[in-house]
Design a protein around this motif. Structure first.
Motif, PDB file in Angstrom:
ATOM      1  N   ALA A 198       0.841  -1.203   0.000  1.00 49.63           N
ATOM      2  CA  ALA A 198       0.000   0.000   0.000  1.00 49.63           C
ATOM      3  C   ALA A 198       0.877   1.254   0.000  1.00 49.63           C
ATOM      4  O   ALA A 198       2.062   1.187   0.321  1.00 49.63           O
ATOM      5  N   CYS A 199       0.270   2.380  -0.390  1.00 47.09           N
ATOM      6  CA  CYS A 199       0.993   3.661  -0.373  1.00 47.09           C
ATOM      7  C   CYS A 199       1.469   3.950   1.049  1.00 47.09           C
ATOM      8  O   CYS A 199       0.688   3.870   1.996  1.00 47.09           O
ATOM      9  N   GLY A 200       2.732   4.298   1.200  1.00 46.05           N
ATOM     10  CA  GLY A 200       3.304   4.567   2.523  1.00 46.05           C
ATOM     11  C   GLY A 200       2.757   5.820   3.164  1.00 46.05           C
ATOM     12  O   GLY A 200       2.960   6.068   4.352  1.00 46.05           O
ATOM     13  N   SER A 201       2.040   6.632   2.390  1.00 46.98           N
ATOM     14  CA  SER A 201       1.494   7.875   2.946  1.00 46.98           C
ATOM     15  C   SER A 201       0.025   7.719   3.325  1.00 46.98           C
ATOM     16  O   SER A 201      -0.371   8.052   4.426  1.00 46.98           O
ATOM     17  N   CYS A 202      -0.789   7.206   2.393  1.00 48.62           N
ATOM     18  CA  CYS A 202      -2.232   7.175   2.664  1.00 48.62           C
ATOM     19  C   CYS A 202      -2.767   5.760   2.859  1.00 48.62           C
ATOM     20  O   CYS A 202      -3.946   5.582   3.119  1.00 48.62           O
ATOM     21  N   ASP A 203      -1.877   4.784   2.704  1.00 45.22           N
ATOM     22  CA  ASP A 203      -2.242   3.386   2.985  1.00 45.22           C
ATOM     23  C   ASP A 203      -3.253   2.802   1.990  1.00 45.22           C
ATOM     24  O   ASP A 203      -3.894   1.797   2.274  1.00 45.22           O
ATOM     25  N   VAL A 222       3.020   7.935  -9.205  1.00 42.67           N
ATOM     26  CA  VAL A 222       2.228   8.819  -8.347  1.00 42.67           C
ATOM     27  C   VAL A 222       1.075   8.028  -7.757  1.00 42.67           C
ATOM     28  O   VAL A 222       0.396   7.294  -8.474  1.00 42.67           O
ATOM     29  N   CYS A 223       0.884   8.164  -6.444  1.00 40.90           N
ATOM     30  CA  CYS A 223      -0.260   7.505  -5.808  1.00 40.90           C
ATOM     31  C   CYS A 223      -1.528   8.205  -6.263  1.00 40.90           C
ATOM     32  O   CYS A 223      -1.659   9.420  -6.114  1.00 40.90           O
ATOM     33  N   GLU A 224      -2.476   7.421  -6.815  1.00 36.52           N
ATOM     34  CA  GLU A 224      -3.692   8.041  -7.352  1.00 36.52           C
ATOM     35  C   GLU A 224      -4.596   8.580  -6.260  1.00 36.52           C
ATOM     36  O   GLU A 224      -5.422   9.457  -6.488  1.00 36.52           O
ATOM     37  N   ALA A 225      -4.418   8.056  -5.050  1.00 38.45           N
ATOM     38  CA  ALA A 225      -5.287   8.490  -3.943  1.00 38.45           C
ATOM     39  C   ALA A 225      -4.807   9.801  -3.320  1.00 38.45           C
ATOM     40  O   ALA A 225      -5.593  10.710  -3.078  1.00 38.45           O
ATOM     41  N   CYS A 226      -3.488   9.908  -3.044  1.00 34.51           N
ATOM     42  CA  CYS A 226      -3.041  11.094  -2.292  1.00 34.51           C
ATOM     43  C   CYS A 226      -2.012  11.940  -3.046  1.00 34.51           C
ATOM     44  O   CYS A 226      -1.652  13.029  -2.587  1.00 34.51           O
ATOM     45  N   GLY A 227      -1.548  11.452  -4.210  1.00 32.54           N
ATOM     46  CA  GLY A 227      -0.697  12.292  -5.060  1.00 32.54           C
ATOM     47  C   GLY A 227       0.776  12.321  -4.700  1.00 32.54           C
ATOM     48  O   GLY A 227       1.525  13.117  -5.265  1.00 32.54           O
ATOM     49  N   VAL A 228       1.235  11.465  -3.761  1.00 32.79           N
ATOM     50  CA  VAL A 228       2.676  11.444  -3.478  1.00 32.79           C
ATOM     51  C   VAL A 228       3.380  10.502  -4.465  1.00 32.79           C
ATOM     52  O   VAL A 228       2.722   9.754  -5.196  1.00 32.79           O
ATOM     53  N   LEU A 229       4.714  10.566  -4.483  1.00 32.30           N
ATOM     54  CA  LEU A 229       5.470   9.621  -5.304  1.00 32.30           C
ATOM     55  C   LEU A 229       5.668   8.341  -4.493  1.00 32.30           C
ATOM     56  O   LEU A 229       5.986   8.424  -3.299  1.00 32.30           O
TER      57      LEU A 229
END
Ligand SMILES: [Zn+2]
Length: 234
Positions: A198-203, A222-229
């Motif tokens: 999962a994305c390390g920022s928004c899970d 780019v994470c489609e949910a929160c926009g981080v790399l």
């Protein structure tokens, strides 16, 4: 680990150093403002006092002039008493002199009051001006300390920015631009490793096929949910 990912991690670390120094520099402004505010309060009270003294001093000069004028008129009226002959005129002249004496006493009293007030205010003004001078002297040290801190931080910032730019130059332009845009928007960590798929920022979970492709190619996406790399650790 893909060299792009390695370089981005290093760039992010440099960015954190730059931002940390900028925050320290930002924290200096309120300290200077606090010194200015204390000084401004004392200056305001000194200026108000000066204004009061000026106004009272004008009153004093005016009263003193009125007193001189009135005294002259009164002396003339007193002299007139000797020359009036008729009873009616004499009565009028005596009452005029008496009234004039009353006004004289009043004017003298007012002049004394305003003179005392001006003298007292001047004494207080002297104290306030001494306070201001002392305050300025006290602030010299504090201001010098702040300036020195600022100088040190400014040098550090220039060095950190140089290191940051050197790191950035090693990354291909499209990826670097993408990172810079996200960083500018977030003003905090912008590159995250995948954690348990999962994305390390928004899970938000990343589909298996995408994760696998990220692992094999080393692509940063780019994470489609929160926009981080995001990148795959392996
Ligand atoms: Zn995310």
């Amino acid at each position: 680990m893909h060299p792009d990912v390695k370089a981005l991690i290093a760039l992010q670390a440099e960015d954190e150093i730059v931002e940390g120094i900028m925050q320290q520099l930002d924290a200096i402004a309120p300290r200077l403002a606090a010194l200015d505010a204390v000084r401004a309060r004392t200056i305001k009270s000194v200026n108000e006092l000066r204004g009061t003294i000026e106004a009272d001093d004008r009153k004093r000069v005016d009263l003193s002039q009125r007193l001189t004028d009135h005294k002259q008129r009164h002396d003339k009226n007193v002299a007139q008493l000797d020359v009036v002959k008729r009873m009616r005129e004499a009565t009028a002249a005596v009452s005029q002199v008496e009234m004039g004496r009353k006004v004289l006493v009043e004017l003298e009293g007012s002049l004394r009051d305003v003179t005392n007030r001006v003298n007292e205010a001047r004494r207080i003004l002297g104290d306030r001006e001494a306070e201001l001078a002392m305050l300025d002297e006290e602030q010299v040290g504090a201001r010098r300390e702040i300036q020195e801190e600022r100088d040190v931080l400014t040098v550090k910032l220039v060095e950190a920015q140089k290191a940051r730019d050197a790191e950035a130059a090693s990354i291909n332009a499209p990826l670097r631009n993408k990172y810079d845009r996200i960083r500018q928007r977030r003003r905090s960590q912008s590159l995250f490793a995948l954690l348990a798929g999962a994305c390390g920022s928004c899970d938000t979970a990343i589909p298996v096929h995408r994760r696998q492709s990220m692992s094999t190619t080393g692509a940063v996406e780019v994470c489609e949910a929160c926009g981080v790399l995001i990148y795959a650790k392996e």
